[in-house]
Design a protein around this motif. Sequence first.
Motif, PDB file in Angstrom:
ATOM      1  N   LEU A 138       0.292 -25.174 -28.543  1.00 42.14           N
ATOM      2  CA  LEU A 138       0.535 -25.930 -27.309  1.00 42.14           C
ATOM      3  C   LEU A 138       1.892 -25.582 -26.706  1.00 42.14           C
ATOM      4  CD1 LEU A 138      -0.775 -29.450 -28.418  1.00 42.14           C
ATOM      5  CD2 LEU A 138      -1.839 -27.926 -26.754  1.00 42.14           C
ATOM      6  N   CYS A 139       2.878 -25.342 -27.555  1.00 46.91           N
ATOM      7  CA  CYS A 139       4.217 -25.003 -27.082  1.00 46.91           C
ATOM      8  C   CYS A 139       4.246 -23.619 -26.437  1.00 46.91           C
ATOM      9  CB  CYS A 139       5.192 -25.073 -28.254  1.00 46.91           C
ATOM     10  SG  CYS A 139       6.891 -24.612 -27.844  1.00 46.91           S
ATOM     11  N   ARG A 142       1.753 -23.564 -22.632  1.00 44.45           N
ATOM     12  CA  ARG A 142       1.728 -24.749 -21.785  1.00 44.45           C
ATOM     13  C   ARG A 142       1.050 -24.411 -20.462  1.00 44.45           C
ATOM     14  NH1 ARG A 142       8.076 -25.550 -21.792  1.00 44.45           N
ATOM     15  NH2 ARG A 142       7.757 -23.362 -21.227  1.00 44.45           N
ATOM     16  N   ASP A 143       0.723 -25.438 -19.684  1.00 46.79           N
ATOM     17  CA  ASP A 143       0.036 -25.198 -18.409  1.00 46.79           C
ATOM     18  C   ASP A 143       0.836 -24.262 -17.514  1.00 46.79           C
ATOM     19  OD1 ASP A 143      -1.986 -26.816 -19.247  1.00 46.79           O
ATOM     20  OD2 ASP A 143      -1.543 -28.496 -17.908  1.00 46.79           O
ATOM     21  N   SER A 202       2.931 -17.017 -21.077  1.00 42.16           N
ATOM     22  CA  SER A 202       2.543 -17.446 -22.412  1.00 42.16           C
ATOM     23  C   SER A 202       2.457 -16.264 -23.380  1.00 42.16           C
ATOM     24  CB  SER A 202       1.204 -18.186 -22.369  1.00 42.16           C
ATOM     25  OG  SER A 202       0.202 -17.370 -21.792  1.00 42.16           O
TER      26      SER A 202
END
Length: 504
Positions: A138-139, A142-143, A202
């Motif tokens: 998740l880190c 992220r969006d 990402s």
Amino acid sequence: MYQAAQLVGSNPFKALDHSFKNIDTFLDRGNFRPIGRAIENLERALVFDFGEATGLPPHAVNGAFRIILIALLAIVSCNVVSALLRSAGAVSAKHLPTVVLYPMVLAGVLVAGDHYSPMTSYMFVLTGSVIVILATGLCVARDRDMSARRLAWHEVVVMIGLGAVLATTYDLLYLAPPFSGAYVAARAAASGSTSKLLRLASLRRWLLLSVGFLTAFVPVRIEIFRRCRLSTCYSATDPDLTVDALGRTADRLVTGLPPAGWRYSADLLDRAGARTGHVALARNALLAILLVAVVFIAFTTARHLIRRASAREMAEVDWKRSAAALGALGVVTALMPSLLAGLSKRTQSVRPAIGEAWRETLLVQVGWSLVAAALLTVTFGLVGRSQFARVVVILAAGLLCGSMALTLLANARVTRADRITPLHAITSEMATAAIHFDPTPAGNVRRCGLVDSFTAIRPGTKNWVSGPNVGAELDGLMLDIHNARFCEPTNLRGGAVSPPEDAP
């Protein structure tokens, strides 16, 4: 309790000092976990301190911490699913049927399976590792990272530092970088932007994470390989590339499936010498309340989905892409820890039974839950605009309700089987005696009797000079707090006997 007593007192500074002073010793044994051992020792100190503050014995405090960690795992896992569906086009994923039902899916697969499950043993390190693996994904993705942008300097530092920490904490966390890479790819695939993958922030964050990880991992593994050639290493973390590893990997993969855990748990009480069926278990008031709660949750969830006609909301997302991404991520998540366990010399020699949980099982179960979420996504995607949507919602909720109930009963079996084993009963009494310290001679006699009983089950743990030494460790713990030994050795007439001069 024996593990909790391994600290010299409950001083967290001593715990940290102990962890980092023994790095070379543990390298000789084949593993490198200075941060992980520090966390593990701090856990033991905190558990005892909480017990001292509340009057609860350490095993009761552990139970409370276990609930907190499982809740954190559920939150992180649900965020993984929600974020992936947002990549598939959902403006808000919180009302999508897959997201609404996923907590029930996860609850249904979390079968403890054995006393050595991450949910029952070393939970801070094992359950915590699974939480960190998912949180790292998740880190990294992220969006706002699922677009092309330049990274800030602090992101570079944080990602490289995080990677180095993962490599020096615990073996299971070696899977965090590959999971994060798979998660980046899954979100890109769900959004249909795989052609832009190389430009995503990402991906750059993941590369930096991997650089930090490999910088710490590679030299340490080279040194461990060199030392393990000279002496025997810890079999649990010593890999062995053999044909047998494939069979063991398959066994560990199947172990993460709920039916395997249910079946194995059903035999635990029989092996422990007590026959208890589901009806007898359900007579427990708390279990009965929890079973009613499971049915209530399934009913209200199905009602919520039907009222919102939520099956039709799958039209908001590309359900084919999101299902494929969820399924692929789930398979990778389940396969990686299974392979890690299958390569272990310990697994290849001991050959644990299918359904018998070990340190990797929890992450395998999370992987299977993602596969189940993919199947739900396909199902609701196919029926979202048909008249059968309500029927499918009811059937899905009913199936998940049954799964949750069976898992609850299976975990109750594991707990009961654990409680009736002599070693667990004795260590629980030792834990209680350490918190509620009775300074009278009668209290001393009871505590010495517990040490004697423990020693009868685990020979070699009482010796005052050499270890493992539960008597001296408990004495050290009590001397720091109560200025008295846990057990003052006595003869048959009740007179005090002075311990050897080299006793703590």
